[in-house]
Scaffold this active site. Structure first.
Site, short mmCIF file in Angstrom:
data_model
loop_
_atom_site.label_atom_id
_atom_site.label_comp_id
_atom_site.label_asym_id
_atom_site.label_seq_id
_atom_site.Cartn_x
_atom_site.Cartn_y
_atom_site.Cartn_z
N ARG A 55 0.57 16.43 -2.93
CA ARG A 55 -0.31 15.43 -2.61
C ARG A 55 -0.22 14.97 -1.08
NH1 ARG A 55 3.89 13.10 -1.03
NH2 ARG A 55 2.46 11.31 -0.30
N ARG A 89 -9.69 15.75 -5.78
CA ARG A 89 -9.58 14.25 -5.40
C ARG A 89 -10.52 13.91 -4.05
NH1 ARG A 89 -3.49 12.54 -4.23
NH2 ARG A 89 -4.36 10.41 -5.08
N ASP A 230 -5.29 8.48 4.67
CA ASP A 230 -5.96 9.80 4.02
C ASP A 230 -7.56 9.80 4.55
OD1 ASP A 230 -4.22 8.30 2.05
OD2 ASP A 230 -4.57 10.40 1.32
N LYS A 241 -2.88 4.56 0.92
CA LYS A 241 -2.25 4.07 -0.25
C LYS A 241 -2.41 2.91 -0.68
CE LYS A 241 -1.09 6.47 -2.90
NZ LYS A 241 -2.03 6.87 -4.14
O1 MRU Z 1 -2.01 9.59 -3.84
P1 MRU Z 1 -1.22 10.29 -2.39
O2 MRU Z 1 0.28 10.11 -2.89
O3 MRU Z 1 -1.72 11.49 -2.13
O4 MRU Z 1 -1.47 9.15 -1.45
C1 MRU Z 1 -0.76 9.57 -0.12
C2 MRU Z 1 -1.16 8.40 1.04
O5 MRU Z 1 -1.70 7.41 0.77
C3 MRU Z 1 -0.43 8.73 2.24
O6 MRU Z 1 0.13 7.77 2.91
C4 MRU Z 1 -1.40 9.68 2.85
O7 MRU Z 1 -1.91 10.72 2.54
C5 MRU Z 1 -0.95 10.13 4.45
S1 MRU Z 1 0.12 11.71 4.19
C6 MRU Z 1 0.66 12.16 5.65
#
Ligand code: MRU
Length: 344
Positions: A55, A89, A230, A241
């Site tokens: 992830r 995703r 993201d 997130k």
């Molecule tokens: O659902 P996740 O755990 O994949 O979400 C990840 C995040 O929101 C991170 O902050 C984001 O991907 C940046 S990772 C360098």
């Protein structure tokens, strides 16, 4: 990233390729268990992304690129493999950007070239995060108390991390720093994964519930906030997130600098503003259950958006491999790696 498996010390990335299979550190089981899993076909690659065994935006981008090249080598149908990986995703644009790069290499020059491209993406991701760390560490002064959300560390990339890279480097350079880790409901990427990474490095930190962050900022306990992303849009809006937006608004209200750290693969030059970002909604059991035990009454329903969008006006600066940029500099300096886009 250092960890130990059955007493054996390892210094590895969040995943790697061995004998044409992908080995990854299973993030669903951290921090209580450090377990490697071996993945060898498209079903397993897609499942690993969907269930968050791997992830974090840059990590799923590089993983997706490698998985796609391995599927091509196995003789999978190219468009089926591409679509299934792409749809695993929706929010992190790194997945699309990296799949597109590997796809273009395959279409131009065949399987060997797609494998080389995937390896190049892996190397590029590690390099970008290292530079982000070096550029961003200047923001973290002696004694700084940094707040972060979710996990934007080595687990979410391949090494170093994005938001955690400046923190890691400032600590390694001997600065006395402290990190507030917001736990990140419902899947606890902060308390499980960020706290695990900081513990491995010996970086002082404390975990707080997400709803304590405003209280801490108002009490003057936070000098700056650094988060990952993201998807970053042309106008500077970004998805990260769920819970990021609230922290950004409070930080702005209180005059606390708020930074977003990300590599070029997370920039979406086709996305004008945050309203255009697809936000993943995950299963309601992630909210209604804790550790497999139901904590809400039978019959109660939940809503579980995995990400939110923070408008660019709340961002003090974007920490990228091209420097610490303001909103105006984003598009100029971050054209993004999507081959289709650079041909426009
Ligand atoms: O659902 P996740 O755990 O994949 O979400 C990840 C995040 O929101 C991170 O902050 C984001 O991907 C940046 S990772 C360098």
């Amino acid at each position: 990233m250092r960890f130990s498996i059955n007493g054996e010390e390892m210094d590895r990335s969040s995943f790697w390729v061995k004998d044409w299979k992908i080995i990854l550190l299973d993030q669903r089981r951290l921090p209580s268990e450090t377990v490697l899993v071996e993945l060898s076909d498209l079903d397993e690659y897609v499942d690993a992304i969907k269930t968050l065994a791997i992830r974090g935006a840059p990590a799923i981008g590089a993983f997706g690129g490698c998985a796609y090249a391995l599927c091509l080598r196995q003789g999978c149908d190219p468009s089926d493999a591409y679509n299934r990986l792409l749809n695993s995703r929706p929010t992190a644009v790194d997945l699309r950007n990296c799949l597109d790069e590997v796809k273009l290499a395959y279409e131009k020059e065949g399987i060997q070239s797609s494998i080389l491209k995937a390896a190049e993406i892996v190397e590029g991701t590690i390099w970008s995060c290292r530079i982000i760390g070096k550029i961003g560490e200047e923001l973290i002064h002696e004694g700084a108390r940094v707040m972060t959300h979710c996990n934007a560390g080595a687990l979410a990339t391949l090494n170093w991390g994005t938001a955690l890279a400046p923190i890691r480097i400032a600590h390694r350079e001997g600065r006395n720093i402290f990190v507030w880790v917001s736990e990140t409901r419902p899947l606890l990427q902060g308390s499980r994964l960020t706290a695990w990474e900081l513990s491995q490095e010996g970086i002082p930190h404390r975990v707080v519930v997400d709803s304590a962050c405003g209280y801490l900022m108002r009490k003057g306990e936070v000098d700056l906030v650094i988060v990952g992303a993201d998807r970053v849009c042309v106008n500077g809006d970004f998805a990260n997130k769920i819970g990021t937006y609230g922290k950004a608004v409070i930080a702005k209200e209180l005059g606390i600098p708020f930074y977003v750290a990300f590599p070029e693969t997370t920039f979406d030059g086709d996305c004008a503003c945050g309203d255009d970002i697809p936000i993943e909604e995950r299963g309601e059991e992630e909210v209604l259950e804790i550790g497999g035990n139901r904590v809400s009454p039978d019959g109660s329903e939940a809503f579980n958006p995995a990400f939110d969008v923070t408008p660019g006006k709340y961002v003090t600066g974007y920490i990228t491999e091209n420097g610490i940029l303001d909103r105006g500099e984003l598009l100029k300096k971050t054209p993004g790696p999507t081959p289709q886009r650079s041909e426009k």
